[in-house]
Scaffold this motif. Structure first.
Motif, PDB file in Angstrom:
ATOM      1  N   TYR A   3       0.872  -1.180   0.000  1.00  0.00           N
ATOM      2  CA  TYR A   3       0.000   0.000   0.000  1.00  0.00           C
ATOM      3  C   TYR A   3       0.903   1.222   0.000  1.00  0.00           C
ATOM      4  O   TYR A   3       1.838   1.301   0.795  1.00  0.00           O
ATOM      5  CB  TYR A   3      -0.893   0.035   1.236  1.00  0.00           C
ATOM      6  N   SER A   4       0.614   2.155  -0.871  1.00  0.00           N
ATOM      7  CA  SER A   4       1.453   3.346  -0.919  1.00  0.00           C
ATOM      8  C   SER A   4       1.218   4.209   0.313  1.00  0.00           C
ATOM      9  O   SER A   4       0.146   4.179   0.919  1.00  0.00           O
ATOM     10  CB  SER A   4       1.161   4.157  -2.178  1.00  0.00           C
ATOM     11  N   GLN A   5       2.232   4.958   0.678  1.00  0.00           N
ATOM     12  CA  GLN A   5       2.103   5.859   1.822  1.00  0.00           C
ATOM     13  C   GLN A   5       1.017   6.899   1.565  1.00  0.00           C
ATOM     14  O   GLN A   5       0.324   7.313   2.492  1.00  0.00           O
ATOM     15  CB  GLN A   5       3.437   6.527   2.123  1.00  0.00           C
ATOM     16  N   THR A   6       0.856   7.288   0.317  1.00  0.00           N
ATOM     17  CA  THR A   6      -0.181   8.263  -0.030  1.00  0.00           C
ATOM     18  C   THR A   6      -1.567   7.692   0.247  1.00  0.00           C
ATOM     19  O   THR A   6      -2.426   8.376   0.794  1.00  0.00           O
ATOM     20  CB  THR A   6      -0.069   8.672  -1.506  1.00  0.00           C
ATOM     21  N   ALA A   7      -1.773   6.433  -0.112  1.00  0.00           N
ATOM     22  CA  ALA A   7      -3.075   5.798   0.124  1.00  0.00           C
ATOM     23  C   ALA A   7      -3.343   5.669   1.622  1.00  0.00           C
ATOM     24  O   ALA A   7      -4.453   5.955   2.085  1.00  0.00           O
ATOM     25  CB  ALA A   7      -3.120   4.433  -0.533  1.00  0.00           C
ATOM     26  N   VAL A   8      -2.339   5.249   2.374  1.00  0.00           N
ATOM     27  CA  VAL A   8      -2.508   5.123   3.825  1.00  0.00           C
ATOM     28  C   VAL A   8      -2.787   6.494   4.435  1.00  0.00           C
ATOM     29  O   VAL A   8      -3.658   6.626   5.296  1.00  0.00           O
ATOM     30  CB  VAL A   8      -1.275   4.461   4.479  1.00  0.00           C
ATOM     31  N   HIS A   9      -2.071   7.501   3.976  1.00  0.00           N
ATOM     32  CA  HIS A   9      -2.286   8.862   4.475  1.00  0.00           C
ATOM     33  C   HIS A   9      -3.723   9.320   4.190  1.00  0.00           C
ATOM     34  O   HIS A   9      -4.363   9.950   5.038  1.00  0.00           O
ATOM     35  CB  HIS A   9      -1.278   9.823   3.849  1.00  0.00           C
ATOM     36  N   SER A  10      -4.239   8.988   3.024  1.00  0.00           N
ATOM     37  CA  SER A  10      -5.624   9.353   2.682  1.00  0.00           C
ATOM     38  C   SER A  10      -6.623   8.658   3.597  1.00  0.00           C
ATOM     39  O   SER A  10      -7.571   9.277   4.079  1.00  0.00           O
ATOM     40  CB  SER A  10      -5.926   8.986   1.227  1.00  0.00           C
ATOM     41  N   VAL A  11      -6.397   7.383   3.854  1.00  0.00           N
ATOM     42  CA  VAL A  11      -7.310   6.621   4.713  1.00  0.00           C
ATOM     43  C   VAL A  11      -7.237   7.132   6.151  1.00  0.00           C
ATOM     44  O   VAL A  11      -8.273   7.336   6.795  1.00  0.00           O
ATOM     45  CB  VAL A  11      -6.993   5.113   4.648  1.00  0.00           C
ATOM     46  N   THR A  12      -6.035   7.359   6.657  1.00  0.00           N
ATOM     47  CA  THR A  12      -5.921   7.841   8.038  1.00  0.00           C
ATOM     48  C   THR A  12      -6.501   9.243   8.176  1.00  0.00           C
ATOM     49  O   THR A  12      -7.121   9.555   9.187  1.00  0.00           O
ATOM     50  CB  THR A  12      -4.467   7.805   8.550  1.00  0.00           C
ATOM     51  N   GLY A  13      -6.333  10.061   7.156  1.00  0.00           N
ATOM     52  CA  GLY A  13      -6.935  11.393   7.183  1.00  0.00           C
ATOM     53  C   GLY A  13      -8.458  11.321   7.217  1.00  0.00           C
ATOM     54  O   GLY A  13      -9.113  12.072   7.946  1.00  0.00           O
ATOM     55  N   LEU A  14      -9.010  10.409   6.428  1.00  0.00           N
ATOM     56  CA  LEU A  14     -10.458  10.217   6.419  1.00  0.00           C
ATOM     57  C   LEU A  14     -10.945   9.737   7.782  1.00  0.00           C
ATOM     58  O   LEU A  14     -11.921  10.264   8.324  1.00  0.00           O
ATOM     59  CB  LEU A  14     -10.840   9.207   5.336  1.00  0.00           C
ATOM     60  N   LEU A  15     -10.264   8.742   8.354  1.00  0.00           N
ATOM     61  CA  LEU A  15     -10.663   8.228   9.668  1.00  0.00           C
ATOM     62  C   LEU A  15     -10.604   9.318  10.734  1.00  0.00           C
ATOM     63  O   LEU A  15     -11.524   9.453  11.552  1.00  0.00           O
ATOM     64  CB  LEU A  15      -9.769   7.051  10.074  1.00  0.00           C
ATOM     65  N   ARG A  16      -9.537  10.106  10.717  1.00  0.00           N
ATOM     66  CA  ARG A  16      -9.417  11.181  11.712  1.00  0.00           C
ATOM     67  C   ARG A  16     -10.466  12.271  11.489  1.00  0.00           C
ATOM     68  O   ARG A  16     -10.978  12.859  12.441  1.00  0.00           O
ATOM     69  CB  ARG A  16      -8.013  11.774  11.673  1.00  0.00           C
ATOM     70  N   GLY A  17     -10.781  12.535  10.224  1.00  0.00           N
ATOM     71  CA  GLY A  17     -11.819  13.522   9.925  1.00  0.00           C
ATOM     72  C   GLY A  17     -13.189  13.084  10.419  1.00  0.00           C
ATOM     73  O   GLY A  17     -13.935  13.884  11.005  1.00  0.00           O
ATOM     74  N   ILE A  18     -13.515  11.819  10.203  1.00  0.00           N
ATOM     75  CA  ILE A  18     -14.793  11.291  10.691  1.00  0.00           C
ATOM     76  C   ILE A  18     -14.815  11.332  12.219  1.00  0.00           C
ATOM     77  O   ILE A  18     -15.803  11.753  12.826  1.00  0.00           O
ATOM     78  CB  ILE A  18     -15.034   9.858  10.180  1.00  0.00           C
ATOM     79  N   ALA A  19     -13.713  10.908  12.844  1.00  0.00           N
ATOM     80  CA  ALA A  19     -13.635  10.922  14.307  1.00  0.00           C
ATOM     81  C   ALA A  19     -13.834  12.328  14.858  1.00  0.00           C
ATOM     82  O   ALA A  19     -14.583  12.530  15.817  1.00  0.00           O
ATOM     83  CB  ALA A  19     -12.287  10.359  14.766  1.00  0.00           C
TER      84      ALA A  19
END
Length: 64
Positions: A3-19
């Protein structure tokens, strides 16, 4: 699996935004939202994002 770091960064950003949104709703007293449950779910999503970051860093450092 890679998994690219960019993809992981996008997912973690989404999770933190929802939280953050859920925690804002809990603080604001949005009708129909149980503050304790909403804050708990937000904390779980933030923790999941942290764990994904840790795994990504470990993978990048060749530790996993």
């Amino acid at each position: 699996m890679y998994y690219s770091q960019t993809a992981v960064h996008s997912v973690t950003g989404l999770l933190r935004g929802i939280a953050a949104t859920w925690q804002d709703w809990a603080t604001a007293g949005v009708p129909g939202m149980d503050p304790t449950t909403t804050e708990g779910l937000g904390a779980v999503l933030a923790h999941l994002a942290d764990q994904l970051d840790v795994q990504c860093i470990a993978k990048a450092d060749g530790q996993n």
